[in-house]
Design a protein around this motif. Structure first.
Motif, PDB file in Angstrom:
ATOM      1  N   VAL A   5      54.918 -95.225 -32.767  1.00  0.00           N
ATOM      2  CA  VAL A   5      53.669 -94.872 -33.629  1.00  0.00           C
ATOM      3  C   VAL A   5      53.519 -93.480 -32.985  1.00  0.00           C
ATOM      4  O   VAL A   5      53.071 -93.173 -31.843  1.00  0.00           O
ATOM      5  CB  VAL A   5      52.490 -95.807 -33.249  1.00  0.00           C
ATOM      6  N   GLU A   6      53.354 -92.546 -34.193  1.00  0.00           N
ATOM      7  CA  GLU A   6      53.005 -91.132 -33.639  1.00  0.00           C
ATOM      8  C   GLU A   6      51.410 -91.020 -33.988  1.00  0.00           C
ATOM      9  O   GLU A   6      50.761 -91.567 -34.718  1.00  0.00           O
ATOM     10  CB  GLU A   6      53.731 -90.151 -34.608  1.00  0.00           C
ATOM     11  N   SER A   7      51.066 -89.889 -33.207  1.00  0.00           N
ATOM     12  CA  SER A   7      49.632 -89.526 -33.510  1.00  0.00           C
ATOM     13  C   SER A   7      49.288 -88.255 -33.019  1.00  0.00           C
ATOM     14  O   SER A   7      50.454 -87.585 -32.408  1.00  0.00           O
ATOM     15  CB  SER A   7      48.654 -90.423 -32.648  1.00  0.00           C
ATOM     16  N   GLY A   8      48.405 -87.470 -33.265  1.00  0.00           N
ATOM     17  CA  GLY A   8      47.839 -86.260 -32.797  1.00  0.00           C
ATOM     18  C   GLY A   8      48.149 -85.145 -33.933  1.00  0.00           C
ATOM     19  O   GLY A   8      47.845 -83.819 -33.698  1.00  0.00           O
ATOM     20  N   CYS A  22      54.003 -89.958 -29.254  1.00  0.00           N
ATOM     21  CA  CYS A  22      54.987 -91.019 -29.892  1.00  0.00           C
ATOM     22  C   CYS A  22      54.792 -92.219 -28.747  1.00  0.00           C
ATOM     23  O   CYS A  22      55.019 -92.237 -27.653  1.00  0.00           O
ATOM     24  CB  CYS A  22      56.276 -90.645 -29.988  1.00  0.00           C
ATOM     25  N   THR A 116      53.278 -87.975 -38.664  1.00  0.00           N
ATOM     26  CA  THR A 116      52.012 -87.654 -38.525  1.00  0.00           C
ATOM     27  C   THR A 116      51.987 -86.109 -39.267  1.00  0.00           C
ATOM     28  O   THR A 116      53.148 -85.533 -38.835  1.00  0.00           O
ATOM     29  CB  THR A 116      51.723 -87.589 -37.093  1.00  0.00           C
TER      30      THR A 116
END
Length: 122
Positions: A5-8, A22, A116
């Protein structure tokens, strides 16, 4: 299998910075290499950076070399990509992938996150 899961991601002005994360879960150590790639509309997926959970050598794509740092935190099962001096051409969806071999080839990463969006305004 490994789940990612990607974020940012987000909107940032040119010259600014972003930190992408990640988060891996599942059989994380079964795929010891984690790579970041990006893709913008009409273009092929492009290698950004990669690192292995064991640390050591990191790989960088030419387009971000000198402006980015990739690192892994085994306690948190998280790989972070720091992007600095962002340019309009860095605008893309950024994906992380996991695989057996530390490589610049996206074909060898078999688990992928949803991506993302990073948008750099000029």
């Amino acid at each position: 299998q490994v789940q990612l899961v990607e974020s940012g991601g987000g909107l940032v002005q040119a010259g600014g910075s972003l930190s992408l994360s990640c988060l891996a879960s599942g059989r994380v150590r079964s795929q010891p290499a984690v790579g970041w790639f990006r893709q913008s509309p009409g273009k092929e997926r492009e290698f950004v950076a990669a690192v292995s959970w064991s640390g050591g050598v990191a790989l960088y794509g030419d387009s971000v070399k000198g402006r980015s740092t990739i690192s892994g935190d085994t306690a948190k099962n998280t790989v972070t990509l720091q992007l600095n001096s962002l340019r309009a051409e860095d605008t893309a969806v950024y994906y992380c992938g996991a695989g057996l071999i530390l490589t610049r080839s996206d074909r060898l990463y078999t688990s992928w996150g949803q991506g993302t969006q990073v948008t750099v305004s000029s």
